[in-house]
Design a protein around this motif. Sequence first.
Motif, PDB file in Angstrom:
ATOM      1  N   PHE A 170       0.864  -1.185   0.000  1.00 43.53           N
ATOM      2  CA  PHE A 170       0.000   0.000   0.000  1.00 43.53           C
ATOM      3  C   PHE A 170       0.900   1.236   0.000  1.00 43.53           C
ATOM      4  O   PHE A 170       1.657   1.449   0.950  1.00 43.53           O
ATOM      5  N   ASP A 171       0.782   2.053  -1.042  1.00 39.36           N
ATOM      6  CA  ASP A 171       1.669   3.209  -1.178  1.00 39.36           C
ATOM      7  C   ASP A 171       0.912   4.505  -0.902  1.00 39.36           C
ATOM      8  O   ASP A 171       0.298   5.084  -1.797  1.00 39.36           O
ATOM      9  N   GLU A 172       0.901   4.930   0.364  1.00 42.70           N
ATOM     10  CA  GLU A 172       0.272   6.184   0.775  1.00 42.70           C
ATOM     11  C   GLU A 172      -1.153   6.297   0.216  1.00 42.70           C
ATOM     12  O   GLU A 172      -1.535   7.306  -0.374  1.00 42.70           O
ATOM     13  N   VAL A 173      -1.930   5.252   0.435  1.00 39.58           N
ATOM     14  CA  VAL A 173      -3.218   5.137  -0.239  1.00 39.58           C
ATOM     15  C   VAL A 173      -4.261   6.128   0.260  1.00 39.58           C
ATOM     16  O   VAL A 173      -5.305   6.300  -0.382  1.00 39.58           O
ATOM     17  N   THR A 174      -4.023   6.789   1.384  1.00 43.31           N
ATOM     18  CA  THR A 174      -5.001   7.763   1.887  1.00 43.31           C
ATOM     19  C   THR A 174      -4.571   9.206   1.687  1.00 43.31           C
ATOM     20  O   THR A 174      -5.334  10.120   1.974  1.00 43.31           O
ATOM     21  N   SER A 175      -3.364   9.424   1.177  1.00 38.89           N
ATOM     22  CA  SER A 175      -2.831  10.789   1.151  1.00 38.89           C
ATOM     23  C   SER A 175      -3.534  11.692   0.145  1.00 38.89           C
ATOM     24  O   SER A 175      -3.485  12.918   0.282  1.00 38.89           O
ATOM     25  N   ALA A 176      -4.209  11.116  -0.864  1.00 33.63           N
ATOM     26  CA  ALA A 176      -4.919  11.930  -1.845  1.00 33.63           C
ATOM     27  C   ALA A 176      -6.395  12.117  -1.496  1.00 33.63           C
ATOM     28  O   ALA A 176      -7.135  12.740  -2.253  1.00 33.63           O
ATOM     29  N   VAL A 188     -11.127  -0.852   5.810  1.00 31.69           N
ATOM     30  CA  VAL A 188     -10.915  -2.017   4.942  1.00 31.69           C
ATOM     31  C   VAL A 188      -9.525  -2.610   5.179  1.00 31.69           C
ATOM     32  O   VAL A 188      -9.361  -3.834   5.280  1.00 31.69           O
ATOM     33  N   MET A 189      -8.521  -1.750   5.318  1.00 30.46           N
ATOM     34  CA  MET A 189      -7.159  -2.226   5.547  1.00 30.46           C
ATOM     35  C   MET A 189      -7.033  -2.913   6.901  1.00 30.46           C
ATOM     36  O   MET A 189      -6.346  -3.932   7.035  1.00 30.46           O
ATOM     37  N   MET A 206      -0.388   7.892  11.323  1.00 32.87           N
ATOM     38  CA  MET A 206       0.324   7.353  12.478  1.00 32.87           C
ATOM     39  C   MET A 206      -0.566   6.481  13.355  1.00 32.87           C
ATOM     40  O   MET A 206      -0.100   5.521  13.969  1.00 32.87           O
ATOM     41  N   GLY A 207      -1.859   6.791  13.415  1.00 33.59           N
ATOM     42  CA  GLY A 207      -2.771   5.973  14.195  1.00 33.59           C
ATOM     43  C   GLY A 207      -2.845   4.551  13.658  1.00 33.59           C
ATOM     44  O   GLY A 207      -2.832   3.579  14.420  1.00 33.59           O
ATOM     45  N   PHE A 208      -2.923   4.420  12.331  1.00 34.45           N
ATOM     46  CA  PHE A 208      -2.939   3.088  11.716  1.00 34.45           C
ATOM     47  C   PHE A 208      -1.636   2.360  12.006  1.00 34.45           C
ATOM     48  O   PHE A 208      -1.635   1.189  12.405  1.00 34.45           O
ATOM     49  N   ALA A 209      -0.513   3.050  11.797  1.00 36.66           N
ATOM     50  CA  ALA A 209       0.788   2.422  12.029  1.00 36.66           C
ATOM     51  C   ALA A 209       0.923   1.942  13.465  1.00 36.66           C
ATOM     52  O   ALA A 209       1.438   0.859  13.738  1.00 36.66           O
ATOM     53  N   ARG A 210       0.431   2.736  14.389  1.00 45.03           N
ATOM     54  CA  ARG A 210       0.573   2.421  15.805  1.00 45.03           C
ATOM     55  C   ARG A 210      -0.377   1.307  16.241  1.00 45.03           C
ATOM     56  O   ARG A 210      -0.011   0.436  17.031  1.00 45.03           O
TER      57      ARG A 210
END
Length: 262
Positions: A170-176, A188-189, A206-210
């Motif tokens: 997943f390459d920065e899929v929410t940044s746009a 979904v992720m 960061m919330g997802f990563a954490r």
Amino acid sequence: MIRLDRINKYFGNHHVLKDISLSVAAGEVVSVIGPSGSGKSTMLRCINHMEAIADGTISIDSQPVYRYEQNGRIVIDSEKRIEAIRAKVGMVFQSFNLFPHLSVEQNITTAPIHVLGISVTEAREDAHSLLQKVGLAHKANAYPHELSGGQQQRVAIARALAMHPKAILFDEVTSALDPELVGEVLRVMRALADEGMTMVVVTHEMGFARDVSDRVVFMADGRIIEESAPSELFHAPQQERTQHFLRSILSRNDASRLDVNQ
């Protein structure tokens, strides 16, 4: 499932990836964070051979791929083998990359039919099941321009899943996406992570990563600076460069919980 061993990548004279080594186990979720220009997206593109590495070795499912040394000589994989490898490792992009002239269903079924060779009937059944999974069963006949950004990204995830990959990048899929649409994609992720999908996620969330990752990798200046469990990296980062990055992006309350010298 995925192993990088001292890979390097250059764009002209610019050394973009510098001796990157990383292993991702089957079923593991690894989030990659770091400042813009640190090489995160380039690393993903190398894993999927959208960019060719200069040296080092990439292994997928325990097999060296793309370009590697064998019996004292360099082997370059055929396009046929590269396509077979890519079928194992899906990729979802920041910019959706849906075919605008195809319906949602057609976007999802085209690759399974033409690459995997499955029947149209099976591909359509699979597509509808995946659309149900990502909450878009009612959008099978819609076209990309009729969807919100969040819906398009969920279709892109369904399209990647239609190839039955062993891992997804997943390459920065929410940044746009607009902020209010980010949550529907992250849900979904998170569900995929709960199901045991192997995932490498380049993200600014960061919330997802954490909360979702098994491991977090911090990159800067083309190198992996630090990697550890989320609880360790976010609350007690060891490297000064990691500490500086986290202080710059986390809220004041989050930053105050970092167990580092102020």
